[in-house]
Structures are given as structure tokens and as C-alpha cells.
Write an enzyme that holds these catalytic residues in place. Structure first.
Site, mmCIF file in Angstrom:
data_model
loop_
_atom_site.group_PDB
_atom_site.id
_atom_site.type_symbol
_atom_site.label_atom_id
_atom_site.label_comp_id
_atom_site.label_asym_id
_atom_site.label_seq_id
_atom_site.Cartn_x
_atom_site.Cartn_y
_atom_site.Cartn_z
ATOM 1 N N HIS A 148 0.971 -1.085 -0.187
ATOM 2 C CA HIS A 148 0.078 0.120 0.153
ATOM 3 C C HIS A 148 0.880 1.101 0.142
ATOM 4 O O HIS A 148 1.814 1.221 0.598
ATOM 5 C CB HIS A 148 -1.111 0.034 1.120
ATOM 6 C CG HIS A 148 -1.759 1.479 1.358
ATOM 7 N ND1 HIS A 148 -2.920 1.511 0.946
ATOM 8 C CD2 HIS A 148 -1.636 2.468 2.024
ATOM 9 C CE1 HIS A 148 -3.417 2.715 0.951
ATOM 10 N NE2 HIS A 148 -2.615 3.362 1.626
ATOM 11 N N ASP A 162 -15.990 0.554 5.832
ATOM 12 C CA ASP A 162 -15.135 1.425 5.366
ATOM 13 C C ASP A 162 -15.759 2.279 4.335
ATOM 14 O O ASP A 162 -15.540 3.639 4.437
ATOM 15 C CB ASP A 162 -13.710 0.792 4.661
ATOM 16 C CG ASP A 162 -12.850 1.870 4.478
ATOM 17 O OD1 ASP A 162 -12.616 2.511 5.099
ATOM 18 O OD2 ASP A 162 -12.324 2.028 3.073
ATOM 19 N N ARG A 192 -16.397 10.425 7.268
ATOM 20 C CA ARG A 192 -15.040 11.144 7.631
ATOM 21 C C ARG A 192 -14.714 12.367 6.918
ATOM 22 O O ARG A 192 -14.222 13.293 6.937
ATOM 23 C CB ARG A 192 -13.786 10.179 7.454
ATOM 24 C CG ARG A 192 -13.720 9.238 8.758
ATOM 25 C CD ARG A 192 -12.914 7.974 8.325
ATOM 26 N NE ARG A 192 -11.435 8.297 8.296
ATOM 27 C CZ ARG A 192 -10.265 7.847 7.214
ATOM 28 N NH1 ARG A 192 -10.944 6.831 6.854
ATOM 29 N NH2 ARG A 192 -9.279 8.353 7.315
ATOM 30 N N SER A 207 -9.063 2.166 8.173
ATOM 31 C CA SER A 207 -9.509 1.849 6.626
ATOM 32 C C SER A 207 -8.614 1.238 6.013
ATOM 33 O O SER A 207 -8.905 0.189 4.948
ATOM 34 C CB SER A 207 -9.602 3.414 6.338
ATOM 35 O OG SER A 207 -9.877 3.659 4.962
ATOM 36 N N LYS A 217 -8.954 -3.505 4.524
ATOM 37 C CA LYS A 217 -8.967 -3.789 3.378
ATOM 38 C C LYS A 217 -7.970 -4.734 3.012
ATOM 39 O O LYS A 217 -8.229 -5.774 2.194
ATOM 40 C CB LYS A 217 -9.033 -2.451 2.310
ATOM 41 C CG LYS A 217 -10.438 -1.851 2.285
ATOM 42 C CD LYS A 217 -10.284 -0.409 1.484
ATOM 43 C CE LYS A 217 -9.718 0.495 2.072
ATOM 44 N NZ LYS A 217 -9.728 1.975 1.642
HETATM 45 N N1 IUR Z 1 -6.588 5.482 1.802
HETATM 46 C C1 IUR Z 1 -7.414 4.609 2.414
HETATM 47 O O1 IUR Z 1 -7.826 3.457 2.067
HETATM 48 N N2 IUR Z 1 -8.118 4.850 3.592
HETATM 49 C C2 IUR Z 1 -7.734 6.238 4.256
HETATM 50 O O2 IUR Z 1 -8.245 6.399 5.233
HETATM 51 C C3 IUR Z 1 -6.694 6.734 3.663
HETATM 52 C C4 IUR Z 1 -6.292 6.455 2.409
HETATM 53 I I1 IUR Z 1 -6.044 8.692 4.450
#
Ligand code: IUR
Length: 458
Positions: free
Chosen positions: A90, A169, A176, A191, A195
Site C-alpha cells: 500500500h 469502510d 470522515r 480503513s 481492506k
Molecule cells: N486510503 C484509505 O484507504 N483510507 C484512508 O483513510 C486513507 C487513504 I487517508
């Protein structure tokens, strides 16, 4: 696990968090279930998010939140024999960041399985999915069964998030965004890692960027986020490490969806820009070491480099395109370097206003102009123009003479305006000399007694 929750109520939970008390695992379960099943009101979700943003969470609460978000939907399952080789990365994102397009097939060429679930760009230029969709036929929608099939045959895929994957999410992120609660460590960790958790990974590498073009301008904020993510990821049972990488300039020489695909293919042939290759080999080297496909980080880096040089990574990329809907002929032609992606009708080069050495190219103005020219996702339904982009004809460290072309802009409708040209010209910083160092400055790994950091091995 939790049967009767008659004693839990949301206003009481919001009060507790408002007053900086900890929420129990059962309360967090109740909250996330309420978000997912829409049994609690949006204003209550907003109030809870603000209380979390202001009062924080203990590490225990953050781990529980992430775990509950992960299991709010489908969790992917893999054959037992893959349990140690399912990996992913990521990135916190940056202008020109096309690392996934190269790293994912390179890892598959090294024998890993990579079920990358990626996102679209938020403003600026496109995300990984937008880049891939500039290839005619590429399909980002694959069911869990299809993903498993592609991993069995090719070894990697890059797909979009489906509605049944981490539904909590989607709802939490939307709220958010409209309540100014995005920048909260436990919410960011929940978040991102819910995933990745739903991909049932063995190992995860995080690329946390800092600098002018990144979310965190200085390294301390990036380090704090990286440490937090590494801790929560490992508590979730995923071997997680992070690198901190500098993001003062765009990555590579191309920005914009189809141009970035072309540059990625060059990198998959071992002929990519140095900074892109450095990031790919560093992130890949760590992952290969973490999942024990390589005996050391250095050996892992060498394996990735070999796969870029010997054509195996490119072969995996080509196979992935075909598995995801691109015709075999088009995939082959694209990987051979033929010009099969759509071009813009207009191109314009700008000339350097002074001579010297390129010290910096500010990435945010470049991204802003590209966004205005239609290269990125917009809030409205305006479609992305995949062929809009920028080529940097000069990059940091290059010598330029006054009047040398340094940037080529590919555009169509709308046209490039004088104020946009001025903004681009201001993004070029020319001086007498520049000192460049490695992009990756630090690695964050978890150790039994807590997080440990050390400098990147030379
Ligand atoms: N990417 C995500 O998948 N979630 C987040 O809260 C953020 C970036 I900042």
C-alpha cells in the site's frame, strides 16, 4: 461471538469516547455492525468519528476497530499452500506513482501471489485503476472466485473494491470526508488495514511518503503513521513493514494515465527511470524477504531486478492484462512497445527560462494542471481523459540551457491556458547544483518489544 447487546447504546458509547474512555471490543463490534447494517444514524456516526478524532484510541481499540471493519464483509480465502506467499503493498500515494504496475507482476514472477485491491485517484491525477483502464478492455471488476482463478494461473491481479468487501469502510470514509475526521491515526489504520486484512495477506509492505508532494510534509508525521500501521497490521496477523520515502518531485518522467502505463512497461523491461526502479526493487526486496522467498533484503532486491531484466515480470504483466479482459494481440503489441494507446490531439513543450541544474520540479502544480485538463477523477461525472499527461524532458540533477524544452504537455479539451503554463514554469527550480540521495530513507519493522526502526541498508 457477541449475542445479546441490549445493554449497549450508541449515545452512551459516544459519551464515553467524548470523555476519553476506552470502548470495549463488544462496543466496537456493535458500532461497526450498526454502520454496516445502517441501524445507527449518520449523525451518530459523525459524532463518534469526531470523538475518536479528538480523543484518540488505545492501540487495543484500534486493533479491534480494524478487525471489526475487516469482517464487516467478505474476507477472501486462499488455498492452504499459498498461506505464506500472498503479499501486497500500500502506498500513501504521490504524483507519478506507478509502482504497483511494475511491482505486482515482478512479485508474481518471483513466485508470490498478489491479489491487489486498488483504488481510484482522489483529485489530482488518476489512481492505479484509472491508469490500467487507459488500456482498452482492461476490466477491474472481478469476483473473489475469478481473482482466485487469476492468481492460480498468472499469480497477480489488480482489481477494484467490490461492495461486499469491507462495506463499513465505504460508509465510514464517506462520513470522515464530510466531517473533517480523515486525519486520525486509528481511523486511517482501520480503513487501510481492514481492506488489506480482507485480502488475507501473509505480508504487507507500506510505502509512506513524506515531502512537498505528500500528505506529510515532514518525516516525523510520516514516521508516526508508519509505526502505527506497522503495529496494527502485525496485530492483525499480517507481517507488516513500512518504508519512508521522499516525495519532493514526481516519480519517473511521466504523469497521466496512459503515459504512466507506457513508462511502467519500460521499467518492466529494465529500462525505467532510476527512481521508479529504486522504489520497486526496495519494496519488492522487503516483501520477498518477509515471506521468505529471499534469504535477505538484498537478495530480494536482486531477484526483483533480475525479473525486470529477464522479461519475466513483463510476461506476468502481459498475462495479467489478458486475464483481465485485454485482447491477447493488444496486450502483446503494448508490451512490445507499439503505440496502441490513444494519443491526445495536441502537445506543447515549454522552455527553461534559465540555464543551470534542475534542483526540483514541484509536483503539486503539475498535478493541479493535469487535473484541470481532465487527467484525474473529478467529483462530478466528467469522464477521465486517459491520454492527457505530462512528460518531463528534464529531471532533477539534469543540466539545462536557457531555452531548452523541459516539459511536454499532452492535452485536448480544455486547452492549455497561459495561467497554467505560468504555473508549470514556476514548478521548475533551477540552481547551480543539487545533492540527491536515496528515495527510501528509513524502514519501520515491528519487533517483539514494540516498533523498531533502523536506517535502510545501503
Ligand atoms: N486510503 C484509505 O484507504 N483510507 C484512508 O483513510 C486513507 C487513504 I487517508
Amino acid at each position: 461471538m457477541y449475542t445479546s447487546q441490549a445493554h449497549i447504546n450508541i449515545p452512551e458509547m459516544i459519551r464515553k469516547k467524548r470523555d476519553k474512555q476506552s470502548l470495549s471490543a463488544e462496543e466496537i463490534h456493535y458500532f461497526v455492525q450498526g454502520v454496516t447494517k445502517q441501524t445507527i444514524q449518520d449523525c451518530q456516526i459523525g459524532a463518534m468519528l469526531m470523538a475518536i478524532r479528538l480523543q484518540g484510541m488505545t492501540q487495543e481499540e484500534a486493533v479491534n476497530l480494524t478487525q471489526e471493519m475487516k469482517t464487516s464483509g467478505v474476507v477472501l480465502e486462499w488455498p492452504k499452500e499459498w498461506s505464506s506467499i500472498i503479499v501486497d503493498k500500500h502506498s500513501t500515494g504521490g504524483v507519478g506513482d506507478k509502482v504497483s504496475l511494475v511491482l505486482v507482476p515482478a512479485l508474481a514472477a518471483c513466485g508470490c501471489k498478489v491479489p491487489m485491491i486498488s483504488g481510484r485517484g482522489l483529485g489530482h491525477t488518476g489512481g492505479t485503476l484509472d491508469k490500467l483502464e487507459s488500456i482498452p478492455g482492461f476490466n477491474i471488476n472481478k469476483s473473489p472466485e475469478e481473482v482466485k482463478q487469476i492468481l492460480a494461473t498468472v499469480g497477480c491481479c489488480i482489481v477494484g473494491q467490490t461492495p461486499d468487501l469491507v462495506p463499513a469502510d465505504k460508509k465510514l470514509y464517506t462520513i470522515r470526508d464530510i466531517t473533517s475526521t480523515v486525519d486520525s491515526l486509528p481511523l486511517i489504520a482501520g480503513s487501510i488495514l481492514s481492506k488489506k486484512g480482507a485480502e488475507s495477506l501473509a505480508a504487507l509492505i507500506l510505502d509512506v511518503k513524506f515531502g512537498e508532494g505528500a500528505l506529510y510534509k515532514d518525516i516525523n508525521g510520516a514516521r508516526e503513521l508508519a509505526q502505527y500501521l506497522v503495529y496494527v497490521g502485525n496485530r492483525l496477523g499480517i507481517q507488516t513493514a513500512a518504508v519512508l520515502s521522499k516525495m519532493d518531485n514526481p516519480i519517473g518522467r511521466c504523469i497521466g494515465n496512459s503515459l504512466e502505463v507506457i513508462e511502467s512497461i519500460e521499467c518492466l523491461k529494465g529500462k525505467g527511470p532510476k527512481d521508479l526502479e529504486e522504489l520497486v526493487t526496495c519494496l519488492g526486496g522487503h516483501l520477498l524477504h518477509m515471506c521468505e522467498k529471499a534469504g535477505s533484503f538484498k537478495a530480494g532486491e536482486e531477484d526483483i531486478k533480475d525479473m525486470l531484466q529477464n522479461g519475466c515480470a513483463l510476461g506476468k504483466f502481459q498475462a495479467m492484462l489478458v486475464a483481465q479482459g485485454v485482447t491477447a494481440d493488444l496486450a502483446k503489441a503494448l508490451c512490445r512497445g507499439e503505440e496502441v494507446l490513444r494519443h491526445t490531439v495536441k502537445q506543447e513543450e515549454l522552455k527553461a527560462a534559465a540555464g543551470g541544474v534542475v534542483q526540483a520540479i514541484h509536483s503539486l502544480p503539475l498535478a493541479k494542471v493535469l487535473h484541470e485538463l481532465g487527467a484525474g477523477c473529478t467529483q462530478s461525472d466528467q469522464p477521465v481523459n486517459w491520454s492527457v499527461g505530462i512528460e518531463l524532458l528534464k529531471t532533477v540533477g539534469d543540466h539545462v540551457n536557457k531555452g531548452d524544452p523541459w516539459i511536454r504537455i499532452h492535452f485536448e479539451d480544455p486547452s492549455l491556458s497561459e495561467s497554467q503554463k505560468a504555473l508549470l514554469q514556476h514548478s521548475l527550480v533551477i540552481g547551480e547544483k543539487v545533492e540527491t540521495g536515496p528515495l527510501v530513507t528509513e524502514i519501520i519493522q515491528v519487533q517483539s518489544q514494540g516498533e523498531k526502526r533502523h536506517n535502510c541498508p545501503a
